[in-house]
Motif scaffolding. Sequence first.
Motif, PDB file in Angstrom:
ATOM      1  N   ALA A 250      62.066  38.258   2.200  1.00 31.43           N
ATOM      2  CA  ALA A 250      61.105  37.205   2.519  1.00 31.43           C
ATOM      3  C   ALA A 250      61.308  36.683   3.937  1.00 31.43           C
ATOM      4  O   ALA A 250      60.342  36.499   4.681  1.00 31.43           O
ATOM      5  N   TYR A 251      62.569  36.469   4.335  1.00 23.43           N
ATOM      6  CA  TYR A 251      62.837  36.008   5.696  1.00 23.43           C
ATOM      7  C   TYR A 251      62.373  37.037   6.731  1.00 23.43           C
ATOM      8  O   TYR A 251      61.815  36.684   7.775  1.00 23.43           O
TER       9      TYR A 251
ATOM     10  N   ARG B  31      58.577  36.913   6.937  1.00 21.57           N
ATOM     11  CA  ARG B  31      58.122  35.702   7.642  1.00 21.57           C
ATOM     12  C   ARG B  31      58.356  35.835   9.136  1.00 21.57           C
ATOM     13  O   ARG B  31      57.550  35.366   9.947  1.00 21.57           O
ATOM     14  N   ALA B  32      59.472  36.501   9.521  1.00 14.75           N
ATOM     15  CA  ALA B  32      59.752  36.690  10.943  1.00 14.75           C
ATOM     16  C   ALA B  32      58.714  37.578  11.609  1.00 14.75           C
ATOM     17  O   ALA B  32      58.467  37.458  12.814  1.00 14.75           O
TER      18      ALA B  32
ATOM     19  N   ARG C  45      54.132  37.107   8.677  1.00 11.38           N
ATOM     20  CA  ARG C  45      53.413  37.065   7.401  1.00 11.38           C
ATOM     21  C   ARG C  45      53.404  35.635   6.884  1.00 11.38           C
ATOM     22  O   ARG C  45      54.455  34.998   6.769  1.00 11.38           O
ATOM     23  N   PRO C  46      52.243  35.086   6.558  1.00 10.73           N
ATOM     24  CA  PRO C  46      52.186  33.701   6.055  1.00 10.73           C
ATOM     25  C   PRO C  46      52.722  33.599   4.643  1.00 10.73           C
ATOM     26  O   PRO C  46      52.801  34.586   3.916  1.00 10.73           O
ATOM     27  N   VAL C  47      53.091  32.401   4.276  1.00 13.54           N
ATOM     28  CA  VAL C  47      53.536  32.148   2.913  1.00 13.54           C
ATOM     29  C   VAL C  47      52.300  32.116   2.015  1.00 13.54           C
ATOM     30  O   VAL C  47      51.482  31.206   2.091  1.00 13.54           O
ATOM     31  N   SER C  48      52.136  33.095   1.180  1.00  8.77           N
ATOM     32  CA  SER C  48      50.946  33.185   0.335  1.00  8.77           C
ATOM     33  C   SER C  48      51.301  33.912  -0.941  1.00  8.77           C
ATOM     34  O   SER C  48      52.339  34.563  -1.062  1.00  8.77           O
TER      35      SER C  48
ATOM     36  N   ASP D 268      52.950  41.344  -4.557  1.00  7.79           N
ATOM     37  CA  ASP D 268      54.290  40.850  -4.286  1.00  7.79           C
ATOM     38  C   ASP D 268      55.156  41.003  -5.526  1.00  7.79           C
ATOM     39  O   ASP D 268      54.699  40.805  -6.649  1.00  7.79           O
TER      40      ASP D 268
END
Length: 427
Positions: free
Chosen positions: A310-311, A314-315, A318-321, A326
């Motif tokens: 996930a980290y 995100r780096a 990719r947005p939190v969605s 997933d």
Amino acid sequence: MPLEFAHQHNGKFADPGPWKHPEARPLDLTSPLGLESLPGQRFTKVKRTSFGLNLMVVGESGLGKTTFMNTLFNTDLKEEILPRNPQSTQTVQIQPAYYELKEDGVTLNLCVVDTPGFGDELNREYNLTPIMEYIDKQFEEYMTAERHPGFRKAIPDTRIHAVLYFIPPNGHGLKELDAKALQTLSQKVNVIPIIAKGDTMTAEEKKSFKATLLRDLEEHDIKTFPTAYPGEVDGAEELLQHIPFSVIGSDSIAFVGGRNVRCRTYRWGIVEVENTEHSDFVYLRELLMSACLDDLVETTHTVHYHRHRAYALRALGRPVSILECDDTYESQIEDTKQMNKQEMERKEEEIRQMFVIKVKEKEAALREREEQLNAKKAEMVAELEQYRAMIEAEQREVEELAQLSQLSQLSRSGTISKSSSKLFKAK
């Protein structure tokens, strides 16, 4: 026709969502089908597949890590795990060694990653860096393999499933290096703290030292396995009371009590490795091999690897969605439902409180209005009584005047007697 059918059955069959099947209708069998053999088929297939376990051994030199690993797996691991002279290392080295263990048709692919040089330098500021780089590298390689077109094939798992962290039996709690290392490692892998050379302490000293270590672990917010993962681990509740494990390692075997046992021999007696009164070695091996081996692998994938993945995503921006593809879709859906439920409960409580306030304000206004009307009513009743008294007084005066007028008329007409006249005058 399909559209008409959809309209007729609208709302009767809820969409189960992705990764789910509609609810099945139970049926009764008229005769056996042989379903009881399915678990046996799965067992046979799983048994043919080799299992993997990747352990990392971390701790200062001289704590008996190599001897303990030989004792743990009931075999002699090669000496290449540790260098001949650990004190000569300038930096921490990462040395993975691979073994294949077989027992009753079950194969275990064991990888032991040793870290010689850890804690041996005067400047220990960067001792942890090579270890964390190696752990992250295994996560990255697994993540790269997932993106490969051959993702559906089995991915070689080199991720560290557990770190056996050896703590010296100093009796004074965690040192600064140990606290920092455990705190950092627990964010990436499953950490199992081990008190090395448990035969150097008495039973009272072990109990006191364990209490001190547990207090230090809680103070530094260090998550240990399996205590920190109650929802991910099953069947290890009885082993929690022995954490951190105080262990003994030995390559010597002696004949004690009519059987051969691993032990350490001293002038004052023999310390048995697998004697629960002497060490917690049996509990540790049960945790690793019998109770939680599969849980170690599962927790590594579902907790630590997913957090790293996930980290990394995100780096990359990719947005939190919530995505149907997933791996954590189900948990995210449940979390979202719970958040929405809490939000609705909060809003419902706010509306209820607001309604109560409005009702109280309206009741106060109505009560005030009622008091004003009651005061007005009392005032009007008093005024009405005053008018009634005035009317009655005036009515009495009118009646008296009428009587006087009547007597006056009779007197003038001469029909009234003198006695009546005197009486009239007396009145």
